[in-house]
Each structure stands twice: as structure tokens, then as C-alpha cells.
Design a protein around this motif. Structure first.
Motif, mmCIF file in Angstrom:
data_model
loop_
_atom_site.group_PDB
_atom_site.id
_atom_site.type_symbol
_atom_site.label_atom_id
_atom_site.label_comp_id
_atom_site.label_asym_id
_atom_site.label_seq_id
_atom_site.Cartn_x
_atom_site.Cartn_y
_atom_site.Cartn_z
ATOM 1 N N LEU A 1 36.675 41.546 48.689
ATOM 2 C CA LEU A 1 35.731 41.002 50.130
ATOM 3 C C LEU A 1 34.700 39.893 49.464
ATOM 4 C CD1 LEU A 1 36.081 44.703 52.080
ATOM 5 C CD2 LEU A 1 37.822 42.579 52.145
ATOM 6 N N ASP A 2 34.324 40.148 48.446
ATOM 7 C CA ASP A 2 34.038 38.781 47.743
ATOM 8 C C ASP A 2 33.816 37.967 47.737
ATOM 9 O OD1 ASP A 2 34.067 40.243 45.526
ATOM 10 O OD2 ASP A 2 32.866 39.605 44.063
ATOM 11 N N PHE A 3 35.801 37.896 47.646
ATOM 12 C CA PHE A 3 35.708 36.948 47.212
ATOM 13 C C PHE A 3 36.098 36.173 47.980
ATOM 14 C CE2 PHE A 3 38.386 37.307 42.686
ATOM 15 C CZ PHE A 3 37.726 37.779 42.007
ATOM 16 N N LEU A 4 36.209 36.908 49.503
ATOM 17 C CA LEU A 4 36.315 36.282 50.731
ATOM 18 C C LEU A 4 35.194 35.284 51.432
ATOM 19 C CD1 LEU A 4 38.595 38.933 52.372
ATOM 20 C CD2 LEU A 4 39.440 36.450 51.748
ATOM 21 N N SER A 5 34.176 36.570 51.132
ATOM 22 C CA SER A 5 32.681 35.772 51.253
ATOM 23 C C SER A 5 32.454 34.335 50.983
ATOM 24 C CB SER A 5 32.003 36.535 52.088
ATOM 25 O OG SER A 5 31.904 36.830 50.240
ATOM 26 N N THR A 6 33.069 33.803 50.012
ATOM 27 C CA THR A 6 32.389 32.732 48.767
ATOM 28 C C THR A 6 33.370 32.164 48.609
ATOM 29 O OG1 THR A 6 33.631 33.712 46.794
ATOM 30 C CG2 THR A 6 31.290 34.788 47.125
ATOM 31 N N GLY A 7 34.477 31.967 49.771
ATOM 32 C CA GLY A 7 35.378 30.395 50.578
ATOM 33 C C GLY A 7 36.965 31.270 49.763
ATOM 34 N N ASN A 8 37.684 30.439 50.284
ATOM 35 C CA ASN A 8 39.072 30.249 49.570
ATOM 36 C C ASN A 8 39.646 31.757 50.551
ATOM 37 O OD1 ASN A 8 38.962 30.507 46.631
ATOM 38 N ND2 ASN A 8 40.755 30.288 47.055
ATOM 39 N N LYS A 9 39.363 30.802 51.965
ATOM 40 C CA LYS A 9 40.311 32.009 53.527
ATOM 41 C C LYS A 9 41.235 31.424 52.999
ATOM 42 C CE LYS A 9 35.717 33.664 55.221
ATOM 43 N NZ LYS A 9 35.003 34.115 56.112
ATOM 44 N N GLY B 1 48.236 36.430 48.551
ATOM 45 C CA GLY B 1 47.877 37.861 49.630
ATOM 46 C C GLY B 1 47.505 38.812 49.165
ATOM 47 N N PHE B 2 47.376 38.708 51.064
ATOM 48 C CA PHE B 2 46.071 40.039 51.071
ATOM 49 C C PHE B 2 46.040 40.879 51.708
ATOM 50 C CE2 PHE B 2 43.324 36.554 52.031
ATOM 51 C CZ PHE B 2 42.681 36.865 53.240
ATOM 52 N N ASP B 3 45.396 41.677 51.882
ATOM 53 C CA ASP B 3 44.850 43.298 53.264
ATOM 54 C C ASP B 3 43.707 44.085 52.383
ATOM 55 O OD1 ASP B 3 46.007 45.593 52.227
ATOM 56 O OD2 ASP B 3 47.909 45.426 53.388
ATOM 57 N N ASP B 4 43.384 44.123 52.926
ATOM 58 C CA ASP B 4 42.258 45.419 52.871
ATOM 59 C C ASP B 4 42.507 45.805 51.568
ATOM 60 O OD1 ASP B 4 43.819 47.089 54.425
ATOM 61 O OD2 ASP B 4 41.709 47.814 55.223
ATOM 62 N N ASP C 1 46.155 37.475 38.854
ATOM 63 C CA ASP C 1 45.255 39.657 38.801
ATOM 64 C C ASP C 1 45.548 39.441 40.406
ATOM 65 O OD1 ASP C 1 44.432 38.800 36.541
ATOM 66 O OD2 ASP C 1 42.023 38.309 37.410
ATOM 67 N N ALA C 2 45.877 41.670 40.186
ATOM 68 C CA ALA C 2 45.388 42.128 41.507
ATOM 69 C C ALA C 2 44.668 43.188 41.707
ATOM 70 C CB ALA C 2 46.854 42.366 41.366
ATOM 71 N N PHE C 3 43.966 42.978 42.596
ATOM 72 C CA PHE C 3 42.698 44.108 42.962
ATOM 73 C C PHE C 3 43.171 44.979 44.108
ATOM 74 C CE2 PHE C 3 41.220 40.377 41.428
ATOM 75 C CZ PHE C 3 40.465 40.138 40.573
ATOM 76 N N SER C 4 43.152 46.347 43.873
ATOM 77 C CA SER C 4 42.613 47.589 43.982
ATOM 78 C C SER C 4 40.987 47.845 44.532
ATOM 79 C CB SER C 4 44.292 48.098 44.745
ATOM 80 O OG SER C 4 43.775 48.958 45.820
ATOM 81 N N PRO C 5 40.214 48.124 45.769
ATOM 82 C CA PRO C 5 41.340 47.311 46.886
ATOM 83 C C PRO C 5 40.943 46.194 47.016
ATOM 84 C CG PRO C 5 38.919 48.494 47.161
ATOM 85 C CD PRO C 5 39.297 48.630 45.591
ATOM 86 N N ALA C 6 40.893 45.034 48.013
ATOM 87 C CA ALA C 6 40.309 43.974 47.804
ATOM 88 C C ALA C 6 39.284 43.672 47.817
ATOM 89 C CB ALA C 6 41.501 42.830 48.949
#
Length: 115
Positions: A107-115, A27-30, A100-105
Motif C-alpha cells: 500500500l505504501d507504493f500506492l501512497s507514493t505514486g504510480n496509481k 496488477g494489484f488488489d489488497d 516482483d510480486a508482493f502479498s499483501p499489496a
């Protein structure tokens, strides 16, 4: 920007992100993102740093974890916190999974796949 409300193990995509390392977005948001990493014995999470705060839980396996100048062995049930811009990485000592949990999200993970 946000993920689906539910993510299921059997349908969420695994993306290979290194030799013996795979990533699965949960799960994620910005403002927040949860990510599962699967490691094969001997694989490495290369030393790196980023602007995000990060917490992690060892779901399985055993890792040699480096946080700044500190190196510890972590096992199933353990966790750690990575402050922003802290150099960190790991060596997988036995097959395992980190959540892992990241804050903020990341975004580089979204641009490299896994959408």
C-alpha cells in the motif's frame, strides 16, 4: 481497491524511486501486487525489510542479490523468494528489470505514486 484489469507497457507510468531505479505498478488488489523495477548498471536497491512475502523474477540484466546473510549473483531467468521481515537488497551489475510480486499489496507504493 484494485488496479485496472489490464496494464500496458507503453502507457503505465514509471516512477523514479532512487538513483537509476524506476518502478512501474502492474496488477494489484489488497492481497496481491505485481511491480516492475528497472535498474541502471551500478544502481542499488537499498537493504530493507517489510512485512510482505515477496517473489521476484529477473526479466533481464544481472544483479548481486542479498537475502539475509546470503549473497548470490542472479541473471535473466532466475528468481528468488523473500520471507516477511527478511533484510534484502541488490546491486545492479548490468542494466536490468526485476518483476516482483508482493502479498499483501504494498500500500505504501500506492501512497507514493504510480496509481
Amino acid at each position: 481497491m484494485q488496479s485496472d484489469l489490464f496494464q500496458f507497457e507503453d502507457t503505465a507510468e514509471w516512477l523514479t524511486v532512487g538513483e537509476g531505479v524506476q518502478r512501474q505498478l502492474l496488477g494489484f488488489d489488497d492481497r496481491l501486487m505485481m511491480v516492475k523495477f528497472k535498474f541502471s548498471k551500478g544502481s542499488c536497491g537499498a537493504l530493507h525489510s517489510h512485512e510482505h512475502s515477496q517473489v521476484a523474477y529477473v526479466a533481464s540484466g544481472c544483479f548481486e542479490m542479498t537475502l539475509g546473510d546470503t549473497v548470490k549473483i542472479i541473471r535473466q531467468g532466475d528468481g528468488y523468494y523473500v520471507p516477511p521481515f527478511t533484510v534484502h537488497g541488490c546491486v545492479c551489475l548490468e542494466d536490468g528489470i526485476l518483476v516482483d510480486a508482493f502479498s499483501p499489496a504494498r500500500l505504501d507504493f500506492l501512497s507514493t505514486g504510480n496509481k
